[in-house]
Motif scaffolding. Structure first.
Motif, PDB file in Angstrom:
ATOM      1  N   THR A 230      80.032 -23.277  50.995  1.00 20.38           N
ATOM      2  CA  THR A 230      81.053 -24.258  51.335  1.00 20.38           C
ATOM      3  C   THR A 230      82.233 -24.106  50.383  1.00 20.38           C
ATOM      4  N   GLY A 231      83.424 -23.996  50.964  1.00 19.41           N
ATOM      5  CA  GLY A 231      84.610 -23.837  50.141  1.00 19.41           C
ATOM      6  C   GLY A 231      85.514 -22.768  50.701  1.00 19.41           C
ATOM      7  N   ASP A 232      86.584 -22.481  49.992  1.00 23.40           N
ATOM      8  CA  ASP A 232      87.518 -21.487  50.510  1.00 23.40           C
ATOM      9  C   ASP A 232      87.048 -20.072  50.158  1.00 23.40           C
ATOM     10  N   PRO A 233      87.333 -19.104  51.029  1.00 21.52           N
ATOM     11  CA  PRO A 233      86.834 -17.734  50.847  1.00 21.52           C
ATOM     12  C   PRO A 233      87.313 -17.068  49.569  1.00 21.52           C
ATOM     13  N   ALA A 234      88.537 -17.352  49.151  1.00 19.53           N
ATOM     14  CA  ALA A 234      89.091 -16.686  47.971  1.00 19.53           C
ATOM     15  C   ALA A 234      88.239 -16.951  46.746  1.00 19.53           C
ATOM     16  N   HIS A 235      87.930 -18.205  46.504  1.00 12.60           N
ATOM     17  CA  HIS A 235      87.148 -18.534  45.325  1.00 12.60           C
ATOM     18  C   HIS A 235      85.690 -18.111  45.489  1.00 12.60           C
ATOM     19  N   ALA A 236      85.173 -18.177  46.713  1.00 13.56           N
ATOM     20  CA  ALA A 236      83.784 -17.771  46.948  1.00 13.56           C
ATOM     21  C   ALA A 236      83.587 -16.292  46.644  1.00 13.56           C
ATOM     22  N   LEU A 237      84.502 -15.459  47.104  1.00  8.07           N
ATOM     23  CA  LEU A 237      84.366 -14.029  46.869  1.00  8.07           C
ATOM     24  C   LEU A 237      84.686 -13.660  45.428  1.00  8.07           C
ATOM     25  N   ALA A 238      85.632 -14.353  44.825  1.00 10.50           N
ATOM     26  CA  ALA A 238      85.914 -14.097  43.409  1.00 10.50           C
ATOM     27  C   ALA A 238      84.679 -14.400  42.569  1.00 10.50           C
ATOM     28  N   HIS A 239      84.003 -15.480  42.913  1.00  6.17           N
ATOM     29  CA  HIS A 239      82.770 -15.819  42.192  1.00  6.17           C
ATOM     30  C   HIS A 239      81.688 -14.770  42.451  1.00  6.17           C
ATOM     31  N   SER A 240      81.572 -14.314  43.696  1.00  8.77           N
ATOM     32  CA  SER A 240      80.568 -13.308  44.037  1.00  8.77           C
ATOM     33  C   SER A 240      80.833 -11.980  43.348  1.00  8.77           C
ATOM     34  N   SER A 241      82.085 -11.698  43.045  1.00  7.08           N
ATOM     35  CA  SER A 241      82.434 -10.425  42.418  1.00  7.08           C
ATOM     36  C   SER A 241      81.856 -10.297  41.010  1.00  7.08           C
ATOM     37  N   GLU A 242      81.504 -11.422  40.405  1.00  4.06           N
ATOM     38  CA  GLU A 242      80.955 -11.383  39.054  1.00  4.06           C
ATOM     39  C   GLU A 242      79.604 -10.673  39.011  1.00  4.06           C
ATOM     40  N   ALA A 243      78.914 -10.636  40.150  1.00  3.99           N
ATOM     41  CA  ALA A 243      77.599  -9.980  40.200  1.00  3.99           C
ATOM     42  C   ALA A 243      77.578  -8.943  41.317  1.00  3.99           C
ATOM     43  N   ALA A 244      78.667  -8.172  41.442  1.00  2.49           N
ATOM     44  CA  ALA A 244      78.776  -7.152  42.488  1.00  2.49           C
ATOM     45  C   ALA A 244      79.348  -5.875  41.893  1.00  2.49           C
ATOM     46  N   GLN A 245      79.091  -4.735  42.563  1.00  2.00           N
ATOM     47  CA  GLN A 245      79.748  -3.495  42.151  1.00  2.00           C
ATOM     48  C   GLN A 245      80.928  -3.175  43.046  1.00  2.00           C
ATOM     49  N   LEU A 246      81.028  -3.862  44.186  1.00  2.00           N
ATOM     50  CA  LEU A 246      82.155  -3.675  45.107  1.00  2.00           C
ATOM     51  C   LEU A 246      82.203  -4.877  46.025  1.00  2.00           C
ATOM     52  N   VAL A 247      83.414  -5.412  46.232  1.00  2.00           N
ATOM     53  CA  VAL A 247      83.617  -6.484  47.207  1.00  2.00           C
ATOM     54  C   VAL A 247      84.430  -5.910  48.361  1.00  2.00           C
ATOM     55  N   LEU A 249      86.487  -6.535  51.980  1.00  2.00           N
ATOM     56  CA  LEU A 249      87.202  -7.508  52.799  1.00  2.00           C
ATOM     57  C   LEU A 249      87.665  -6.855  54.089  1.00  2.00           C
ATOM     58  N   GLY A 250      87.654  -7.627  55.171  1.00  2.00           N
ATOM     59  CA  GLY A 250      88.252  -7.171  56.419  1.00  2.00           C
ATOM     60  C   GLY A 250      89.670  -7.679  56.546  1.00  2.00           C
ATOM     61  N   THR A 251      90.416  -7.123  57.505  1.00  2.00           N
ATOM     62  CA  THR A 251      91.820  -7.513  57.653  1.00  2.00           C
ATOM     63  C   THR A 251      92.058  -8.513  58.758  1.00  2.00           C
ATOM     64  N   HIS A 252      91.093  -8.714  59.644  1.00  2.00           N
ATOM     65  CA  HIS A 252      91.275  -9.660  60.727  1.00  2.00           C
ATOM     66  C   HIS A 252      90.105 -10.631  60.731  1.00  2.00           C
ATOM     67  N   GLY A 253      90.351 -11.821  61.192  1.00  2.00           N
ATOM     68  CA  GLY A 253      89.290 -12.804  61.290  1.00  2.00           C
ATOM     69  C   GLY A 253      89.802 -14.073  61.918  1.00  2.00           C
ATOM     70  N   HIS A 254      88.915 -15.038  62.041  1.00  2.00           N
ATOM     71  CA  HIS A 254      89.281 -16.315  62.627  1.00  2.00           C
ATOM     72  C   HIS A 254      88.726 -17.411  61.732  1.00  2.00           C
ATOM     73  N   GLY A 255      89.096 -18.616  62.014  1.00  2.00           N
ATOM     74  CA  GLY A 255      88.581 -19.718  61.224  1.00  2.00           C
ATOM     75  C   GLY A 255      88.986 -19.580  59.770  1.00  2.00           C
ATOM     76  N   ALA A 256      87.995 -19.711  58.886  1.00  2.00           N
ATOM     77  CA  ALA A 256      88.279 -19.707  57.452  1.00  2.00           C
ATOM     78  C   ALA A 256      88.851 -18.391  56.975  1.00  2.00           C
ATOM     79  N   TRP A 257      88.643 -17.310  57.756  1.00  2.00           N
ATOM     80  CA  TRP A 257      89.078 -15.986  57.304  1.00  2.00           C
ATOM     81  C   TRP A 257      90.363 -15.527  58.005  1.00  2.00           C
ATOM     82  N   HIS A 258      90.976 -16.360  58.800  1.00  2.00           N
ATOM     83  CA  HIS A 258      92.151 -15.922  59.573  1.00  2.00           C
ATOM     84  C   HIS A 258      93.281 -15.482  58.638  1.00  2.00           C
ATOM     85  N   GLY A 259      93.878 -14.351  58.976  1.00  2.00           N
ATOM     86  CA  GLY A 259      94.979 -13.855  58.163  1.00  2.00           C
ATOM     87  C   GLY A 259      94.529 -13.414  56.790  1.00  2.00           C
TER      88      GLY A 259
END
Length: 286
Positions: A230-247, A249-259
């Motif tokens: 729950t929350g906005d994608p920007a902060h969710a993925l930034a948080h996930s990047s702390e325990a990832a080797q690669l994040v 992202l797609g360029t198209h989407g709808h809803g929370a990911w639109h644009g």
């Protein structure tokens, strides 16, 4: 058919060197050749009085030799560290953004550092944003650390079609011998938020699982987990990047990911991710 090349935007800066190392590791896994490309425009100047004769500032052989020497030293170091990878160099006398976008049409991947500093101007930084937005192939912006034991994280939208980002993320996870974590961020309706087609977290989880499951048979070796947050994608993925080797992202989407690419999500990740970020274009809907 020969593998398309990986193009590295290179200006000799520490971040460009990090991008080169990332690209060489990727090339060693895929067999793709690597090209180190330095693109720059020589600054033009004319006096206030047009009648005053001045020598043409371009071309400048000394600067040209310095740049070619920088690229050749970088290529020699890359061949030494990755002897099985074919490495070439290229100098373009034009803007970095337009050059890299144009060359991306014939590349499998463009790799950039998050910023750059050189005597001929910054190749990277704002360039990474421009190239990521308009390239014809996936773009990786190398920043932070890349823990080889960590999973690949992919941001998943809530559309009914499988985004190209999932295909890229699964391929990366399989090649790296690591797991994949699919993350979908959503904002529940109510509290002033607009309504969404899927109004429960359970339904969001089922939809995400269905999208991920569509790829499991093609990549049975990849251990996959999925998570709705729950929350906005920007902060969710930034948080996930702390325990990832690669994040990824797609360029198209709808809803929370639109644009996604043109909005705050990509901008936030390109500036705040703790690991490299891959931006994958949906060329069918470009």
């Amino acid at each position: 058919m020969p593998e398309k090349m990986i193009i590295v935007g290179y200006d000799g800066s520490p971040d460009a060197r990090a991008a080169s190392r990332w690209a060489m590791d990727e090339a060693a896994r895929t067999g793709a050749p690597v090209q180190l490309c330095c693109a720059y425009e020589w600054p033009t100047w004319s006096p206030a009085a047009a009648t005053v004769p001045v020598p043409a500032p371009w071309p400048d052989p000394e600067t040209e030799r310095a740049i070619k020497g920088m690229l050749e030293r970088a290529a020699a170091a890359a061949r030494l560290s990755h002897p099985g990878v074919e490495v070439s160099t290229s100098v373009a006398h034009s803007g970095a953004v337009l050059t890299l976008i144009e060359r991306s049409a014939h590349a499998s991947l463009v790799v950039l550092g998050s910023r750059g500093h050189t005597a001929v101007g910054s190749l990277l930084g704002s360039v990474s944003v421009g190239v990521s937005a308009h390239a014809h192939c996936p773009v990786v912006v190398v920043r932070g650390a890349s823990d080889p034991a960590a999973p690949v994280v992919v941001g998943v939208d809530d559309s009914n079609r499988t985004p190209p980002a999932l295909a890229f993320a699964f391929t990366q996870a399989a090649a790296r011998g690591t797991g994949l974590r699919a993350v979908h961020a959503w904002t529940p309706p109510g509290d002033g938020n607009p309504p969404t087609p899927r109004v429960s977290e359970a339904e969001q989880n089922r939809h995400l699982a269905a999208m991920v499951d569509a790829w499991r048979d093609a990549f049975p070796q990849v251990a996959v987990t999925s998570e709705v947050v729950t929350g906005d994608p920007a902060h969710a993925l930034a948080h996930s990047s702390e325990a990832a080797q690669l994040v990824v992202l797609g360029t198209h989407g709808h809803g929370a990911w639109h644009g996604l690419l043109r909005g705050s999500v990509s901008q936030h990740l390109l500036h705040h991710s703790r690991c490299p970020v891959a931006v994958v274009h949906d060329l069918a809907h470009a």
